[in-house]
Design an enzyme around this catalytic site. Structure first.
Site: not given
Length: 328
Positions: A132, A33, A63, A85-86
């Site tokens: 996160h 992403e 995902e 991303q996390f």
């Protein structure tokens, strides 16, 4: 290319290692992403799209799709490197990870493998939003067929990431978010560190302290303080690879020192500290001179903002854990 004398931060070590592996191997594909035009949420892939437009691309915010695409790419001879991303976002693709990525070799009796690397920032310390800042390494380590790697410095990041990309089997590569831009270090050219081998960071005689990721820096500060105050000699081990765990190095150290502290920022219950303690009980029980200490996060979701610092193990808590084993 990384120069021998160049001092890099973790995020730069990631970027340059990816750049070198893309240049060295036409089968390497990098995607995720916003990793293309935007260069990733932490800019770890900045500039790669322009250099390799045919093998670097953005993926939808999905995902499960990111992980599933990697299975297909790997099965057809490519080496996909996917960025999530996390770390917590990977929960949306966990079924793909467990049902397909980790099982491909065993399911096909070695006919088809899955040389896939899944990169992601993990852990707290940057006051991010909910979901996160988690540390789920124990969950990934529980899945047979996955290698789980956590570097603790720029040079370690470069060496371990290169080995992960070149591995014939899938690797979950967890990058400590707090370390992305916090420290610089010389990174040797073409640096490569074998997976599954722990690093003895400091040698000692009186206690063994085991820590990884961003907790290693906190631990080294605590060890320095305790050594200065007590005169004790403390050995520090960075496992590097959470699974497979280098049990031999840990056992040898504890057999020498007789005392052990395990530090991680994940919650205490069912964390990797428990697994390490179980192995010590199995293979080094009669060498122990004190109960093994755990210094960990708490069994609650990672708090937001101001309370996050109270959740993460810090120098004071680690010092107290080391002092307890030394006094036992």
């Amino acid at each position: 290319m990384i120069e021998m004398t160049e001092r890099l931060r973790v995020v730069e070590a990631v970027r340059e290692t990816l750049r070198e592996e893309l240049a060295a191997d036409d089968s390497v594909v990098v995607y995720g992403e916003d990793i293309g035009r935007a260069g990733g949420v932490f800019r770890a892939t900045e500039g790669l799209l322009e250099a390799y437009p045919d093998r670097v691309f953005d993926a939808p915010v999905a995902e499960a799709g990111i992980v599933g695409v990697g299975v297909g790419l790997a099965a057809t001879g490519l080496r996909p490197v996917a960025e999530i991303q996390f770390q917590s976002f990977l929960y949306q693709g966990f079924h793909q990870l467990v049902q397909h990525v980790a099982r491909m070799r065993s399911r096909t009796r070695g006919t088809v493998t899955c040389p896939m690397t899944i990169r992601m920032p993990y852990g707290g310390g940057i006051h991010a939003l909910e979901l996160h800042s988690e540390s789920f390494e124990a969950g990934f380590a529980h899945v047979p067929g996955l290698t789980v790697v956590i570097p603790a410095s720029p040079a370690e990041t470069a060496g371990l990431l290169r080995s992960a990309i070149r591995s014939p089997d899938p690797v979950v590569f967890m990058e400590p978010t707090r370390l992305y831009r916090s420290v610089r270090e010389e990174v040797p050219d073409e640096h490569e560190i074998p997976l599954g081998e722990a690093r003895v960071v400091d040698t000692g005689e009186d206690a063994t302290v085991i820590a990884w990721g961003s907790m290693l820096r906190e631990t080294l500060d605590a060890v320095d303080s305790v050594e200065n105050e007590t005169g004790a000699s403390i050995e520090v081990i960075d496992p590097r690879t959470i699974s497979p765990l280098d049990t031999e190095t840990i056992i040898e150290s504890v057999q020498k020192t007789g005392r052990c502290v395990v530090v991680h920022e994940a919650p205490k219950t069912s964390g990797m500290a428990g697994e390490i303690i179980a192995r010590l009980n199995e293979e080094a029980f009669f060498y122990l001179e004190a109960p093994v200490e755990r210094v960990t996060g708490y069994d609650v979701p990672v708090p937001l903002f101001a309370r996050e610092d109270a959740f993460l193990p810090d120098r004071t808590r680690i010092e107290a854990g080391i002092e307890r084993v030394l006094e036992s």
